[in-house]
Design a protein around this motif. Structure first.
Motif, PDB file in Angstrom:
ATOM      1  N   ASP A 122       0.811  -1.225   0.000  1.00  0.00           N
ATOM      2  CA  ASP A 122       0.000   0.000   0.000  1.00  0.00           C
ATOM      3  C   ASP A 122       0.841   1.270   0.000  1.00  0.00           C
ATOM      4  O   ASP A 122       0.518   2.236  -0.679  1.00  0.00           O
ATOM      5  CB  ASP A 122      -0.906   0.040   1.239  1.00  0.00           C
ATOM      6  N   GLU A 123       1.882   1.276   0.831  1.00  0.00           N
ATOM      7  CA  GLU A 123       2.578   2.542   1.089  1.00  0.00           C
ATOM      8  C   GLU A 123       3.911   2.667   0.358  1.00  0.00           C
ATOM      9  O   GLU A 123       4.468   3.755   0.286  1.00  0.00           O
ATOM     10  CB  GLU A 123       2.815   2.701   2.600  1.00  0.00           C
ATOM     11  N   ARG A 165      -5.122  -5.475   6.570  1.00  0.00           N
ATOM     12  CA  ARG A 165      -5.354  -4.111   7.067  1.00  0.00           C
ATOM     13  C   ARG A 165      -6.202  -4.145   8.332  1.00  0.00           C
ATOM     14  O   ARG A 165      -6.508  -5.211   8.856  1.00  0.00           O
ATOM     15  CB  ARG A 165      -6.074  -3.291   5.987  1.00  0.00           C
ATOM     16  N   GLY A 190      -1.455   4.437   5.021  1.00  0.00           N
ATOM     17  CA  GLY A 190      -1.912   3.271   4.260  1.00  0.00           C
ATOM     18  C   GLY A 190      -3.179   3.561   3.492  1.00  0.00           C
ATOM     19  O   GLY A 190      -3.763   4.648   3.579  1.00  0.00           O
ATOM     20  N   LYS A 191      -3.603   2.573   2.741  1.00  0.00           N
ATOM     21  CA  LYS A 191      -4.791   2.720   1.910  1.00  0.00           C
ATOM     22  C   LYS A 191      -6.027   2.818   2.807  1.00  0.00           C
ATOM     23  O   LYS A 191      -6.201   2.002   3.710  1.00  0.00           O
ATOM     24  CB  LYS A 191      -4.904   1.507   0.987  1.00  0.00           C
ATOM     25  N   ASP A 202     -10.118  -4.532   3.937  1.00  0.00           N
ATOM     26  CA  ASP A 202      -9.769  -5.650   3.044  1.00  0.00           C
ATOM     27  C   ASP A 202     -10.410  -6.969   3.492  1.00  0.00           C
ATOM     28  O   ASP A 202      -9.935  -8.046   3.140  1.00  0.00           O
ATOM     29  CB  ASP A 202      -8.241  -5.807   2.943  1.00  0.00           C
ATOM     30  N   HIS A 240      -1.841 -10.643  -2.651  1.00  0.00           N
ATOM     31  CA  HIS A 240      -1.084  -9.654  -3.443  1.00  0.00           C
ATOM     32  C   HIS A 240      -0.383 -10.399  -4.572  1.00  0.00           C
ATOM     33  O   HIS A 240       0.778 -10.793  -4.430  1.00  0.00           O
ATOM     34  CB  HIS A 240      -0.051  -8.938  -2.571  1.00  0.00           C
ATOM     35  N   SER A 268       0.077  -2.108  10.187  1.00  0.00           N
ATOM     36  CA  SER A 268      -1.082  -1.669   9.402  1.00  0.00           C
ATOM     37  C   SER A 268      -2.285  -1.292  10.263  1.00  0.00           C
ATOM     38  O   SER A 268      -3.272  -0.788   9.734  1.00  0.00           O
ATOM     39  CB  SER A 268      -1.479  -2.749   8.390  1.00  0.00           C
TER      40      SER A 268
END
Ligand SMILES: [Zn+2]
Length: 513
Positions: free
Chosen positions: A54-55, A87, A98-99, A103, A133, A484
């Protein structure tokens, strides 16, 4: 080199003392942070793949170094659980990095590195690559970037092979514990060769396929006695079920001369007792006396509890032996479940000195913020079983006395959490009990999701917890349970304590050198 010297040498490696020897080029990212005298202690953080995806890897590493002077990442490389991977949980606010998206629908779990099939020939459990992922290998990505900055990377994996009824490691059914009765176990039998060879496969895979700096494995489970009593936080089944009665466990029992039929009969009566007490049908002689009567009548109950623990301890021993045969200088150690702080039954079975021959370090969980909520859960659970003769307040007082720390009364416990004195006492106890060769790294919780009315982490709280760990002599700290879900200001609270105590610690080291 004798065994103790060998262990000391190997723990120094994981302890981070050799960080000074890792060159950091001036133009590398993070160089500014690591040109200062490196901290000789292990300053660790648990993190998982999604954070780096994400980051961006360099940005996450910058954050680790800038907020909390992190020098070791405990990278979640294998799990089917959400505790150390994925997450934030959907019921909780997302952290300030982060996003900004949950999730829960896409989380699956598995091996977040790349499984190499040659190491899993002796097990029916399949080392599934986590599909979360696609095309991403967290070790291949993070290792070189972390090493460039002098940050160590520990492969961190846990005894969680099943996420939901539908999602588990392929082949889990051939490793699953066999329960005596009632709901199935979510866990694998530690004695089943499919299970044992699966963990050994991961040990060999991570050590041979990657330049990791060490391994940490964790098992948040207990034997059938603790599970029959529900002597744990998190409710029935959280630490497993009344198991294991599989062919391997029964064969081992027979080899030891334990009467399997009587063990089954004893646990059957114990489960009936537990159901009666929980259903407010307390026997005329009370809960405790009738429980103890069963233990005396069926010594096989305790014999089976030992049988269960022996299989887990043999797992630690086998993993350690294999790891040392491959990479003798790299550390391997264990995450010790939080129930250790609550249940005296579980605590009695975690004899730190017994860990010494097969452990370089212990991460003893001392999550004090969520600890209040969890201790309250434990108290209310055992007050409905073995301690049903007492009031909940009496159970808490008894627990404080036998566990040797004292904190809030029950009505304030979840909202206030446990204080830094709990961390201080648990750290000192662990160091005193562990013997000289094993490092003790308290696990400090940052933003583990609590119930709405329970204690929330603040920067000052984290500061005081980390200070308490180091004031009691901890050889390092491990910020848990996953980056996270942590807020950056809370990480900075840890960083403040780490920086302040680093000076003291380094001065003391100089004096004794
Ligand atoms: Zn078994």
């Amino acid at each position: 080199m004798n065994r103790r010297e060998f262990l000391e040498a190997s723990t120094v490696l994981t302890g981070g003392a050799l960080l000074a020897g890792v060159p950091v080029a001036a133009n590398e990212p993070g160089a500014a942070q690591t040109t200062a005298a490196p901290d000789a202690r292990m300053i660790g953080i648990q993190a998982c793949a999604v954070a780096f995806v994400d980051e961006g890897t360099e940005r996450v590493l910058d954050t680790f170094q800038e907020t909390a002077s992190i020098n070791a990442i405990f990278l979640a490389t294998f799990t089917y659980g959400r505790g150390i991977a994925g997450r934030q949980l959907p019921s909780q606010p997302l952290p300030d990095h982060g996003k900004q998206q949950y999730d829960a629908d896409t989380f699956h779990g598995g091996n977040y590195a790349t499984p190499h099939s040659q190491y899993y020939r002796d097990t029916a459990v399949v080392p599934e690559k986590a599909p979360d992922h696609p095309g991403y290998d967290v070790l291949a990505d993070v290792l070189p970037a972390a090493h460039k900055r002098g940050i160590k990377v520990i492969a961190w994996f846990e005894d969680v092979l099943r996420y939901t009824a539908n999602i588990a490691a392929p082949g889990f059914d051939r490793a699953q514990e066999v329960v005596l009765a009632g709901p199935a176990s979510d866990f694998a039998c530690s004695r089943n060769p499919n299970t044992r060879h699966f963990w050994l496969g991961l040990v060999e895979d991570y050590l041979r396929s990657y330049d990791v700096d060490g391994l940490m494995w964790g098992s948040e489970r207990q034997g059938p006695l603790g599970n029959a009593l529900v002597a744990n936080h998190g409710g029935a089944g959280a630490g497993g079920r009344v198991a294991c009665f599989c062919q391997y466990c029964e064969a081992e029992a027979k080899a030891r001369g334990i009467d399997v039929k009587r063990a089954r009969a004893g646990y059957t009566e114990l489960m009936a007792w537990a159901e009666a007490v929980r259903g407010n049908r307390k026997p005329a002689d009370g809960a405790f006396v009738t429980f103890w009567r069963l233990l005396v009548k069926y010594p096989e109950i305790l014999a089976w509890e030992k049988l269960w623990n022996d299989a887990l301890n043999d797992t630690y021993r086998d993993m350690h032996r294999l790891a040392k045969s491959i990479a003798p200088a790299k550390g391997i150690g264990w995450h010790i479940w939080h129930n250790n702080s609550f249940s005296p039954f579980y605590r009695a079975e975690q004899d730190y000195i017994d860990f010494q021959p097969y452990s370089d370090f212990l991460k003893v969980v001392m999550y004090n913020f969520c600890g209040g909520e969890r201790l309250a859960q434990y108290v209310r659970s055992t007050q409905r079983s073995i301690f049903a003769d007492l009031t909940p307040d009496q159970v808490l007082e008894f627990t404080y006395d036998v566990q040797q720390y004292h904190d809030q009364p029950l009505d304030k416990l979840a909202a206030a959490g446990l204080g830094p004195d709990y961390v201080r006492r648990e750290t000192a106890r662990a160091i005193g009990a562990a013997g000289p060769s094993m490092k003790i790294w308290p696990g400090i919780d940052i933003d583990i999701p609590p119930a709405a009315s329970s204690k929330k982490t603040t920067p000052d709280d984290v500061y005081h917890s980390v200070r308490a760990a180091f004031d009691a002599g901890a050889h390092g700290v491990l910020l848990s349970r996953k980056y996270s879900e942590m807020r950056l200001d809370n990480l900075r609270g840890a960083g403040r304590a780490i920086r302040e105590t680093a000076r003291t610690f380094n001065a003391a080291t100089e004096r004794f050198r």
